[in-house]
Design an enzyme around this catalytic site. Structure first.
Site, PDB file in Angstrom:
ATOM      1  N   HIS A   1      -4.359  -1.382  -6.428  1.00  0.00           N
ATOM      2  CA  HIS A   1      -3.682   0.205  -6.523  1.00  0.00           C
ATOM      3  C   HIS A   1      -3.906   0.483  -8.346  1.00  0.00           C
ATOM      4  O   HIS A   1      -3.553   1.989  -8.366  1.00  0.00           O
ATOM      5  CB  HIS A   1      -2.703   0.504  -5.761  1.00  0.00           C
ATOM      6  CG  HIS A   1      -3.253   0.935  -5.087  1.00  0.00           C
ATOM      7  ND1 HIS A   1      -4.181   1.626  -3.564  1.00  0.00           N
ATOM      8  CD2 HIS A   1      -2.974  -0.057  -3.800  1.00  0.00           C
ATOM      9  CE1 HIS A   1      -3.926   0.964  -3.082  1.00  0.00           C
ATOM     10  NE2 HIS A   1      -3.513   0.103  -2.824  1.00  0.00           N
TER      11      HIS A   1
ATOM     12  N   SER B   1      -7.381  -1.788   0.761  1.00  0.00           N
ATOM     13  CA  SER B   1      -5.937  -0.853   1.091  1.00  0.00           C
ATOM     14  C   SER B   1      -6.665   0.450   0.083  1.00  0.00           C
ATOM     15  O   SER B   1      -7.379   0.684  -0.577  1.00  0.00           O
ATOM     16  CB  SER B   1      -4.707  -1.503   0.449  1.00  0.00           C
ATOM     17  OG  SER B   1      -3.802   0.398   0.439  1.00  0.00           O
TER      18      SER B   1
ATOM     19  N   GLU C   1      -9.666   6.047  -4.095  1.00  0.00           N
ATOM     20  CA  GLU C   1      -9.114   4.860  -4.292  1.00  0.00           C
ATOM     21  C   GLU C   1      -9.441   4.071  -3.159  1.00  0.00           C
ATOM     22  O   GLU C   1      -8.471   4.021  -2.254  1.00  0.00           O
ATOM     23  CB  GLU C   1      -9.016   4.637  -5.330  1.00  0.00           C
ATOM     24  CG  GLU C   1      -7.406   4.731  -5.240  1.00  0.00           C
ATOM     25  CD  GLU C   1      -7.027   3.364  -5.268  1.00  0.00           C
ATOM     26  OE1 GLU C   1      -7.537   1.979  -4.537  1.00  0.00           O
ATOM     27  OE2 GLU C   1      -5.815   3.295  -5.000  1.00  0.00           O
TER      28      GLU C   1
END
Length: 168
Positions: free
Chosen positions: A47, A95, A121
């Site tokens: 992330h 994720s 994303e």
């Protein structure tokens, strides 16, 4: 330029409560995917917006969840490290990074049901919030690596065969 290593898997599973007590409902990504397409959704490491590691080439909702397919960059050091770790089985989590557009929380269960999501994303991560969101095992270019994808492709071949006239 030679393409980098392929990755594929499910970044989100529908109807599954994650570790943060969120549950994504079928259709939640529909508008976002139509608006952004694969090129508008970033492929990141953990992330971190400073760590893009490749590109997504396919993002699609199916009955199971959000299926993703992409390529890691051969020219980014972190992407090469990720490719090695994924190949060894040391890194396999996926994720999503998103903004909740429409959600409702159940006061009894404290589960937030997400019905519309703006997807920004999808990251390769060590510990996904949804433990079942994983990179598919096997070579991602091998349809057998993802049984759901193999079934979709087989069904598409059967539909095409049914439309093809037979000359006797």
């Amino acid at each position: 330029m030679e393409a980098g290593p392929a990755i594929a898997g499910y970044a989100c599973l529908f109807g599954v409560v994650d570790l943060g007590r969120d549950m994504v409902l079928p259709g939640a990504f529909r508008e976002s995917l139509a608006r952004r397409g694969p090129s508008g959704v970033r492929l990141l490491y953990q992330h971190d917006p400073a760590e893009p590691i490749g590109v997504w080439t396919e993002l699609a909702e199916d009955a199971r969840g959000l299926y993703v397919r992409g390529r890691l960059s051969r020219n980014a050091r972190r992407a090469r490290e990720c490719a090695a770790l994924v190949a060894e089985g040391a890194l396999d989590g996926l994720s999503i990074g998103f903004k909740a557009v429409e959600a409702a929380s159940d006061p009894r269960t404290r589960v937030r049901r997400l019905s519309r999501i703006d997807l920004w994303e999808v990251s390769i991560v060590t510990f996904p919030m949804q433990p079942g969101a994983r990179v598919a095992r096997g070579a991602p270019d091998d349809p057998g690596a993802d049984p759901a994808r193999a079934l979709r492709e087989a069904a598409a071949r059967l539909r095409q065969a049914a439309r093809t006239p037979v000359n006797l």
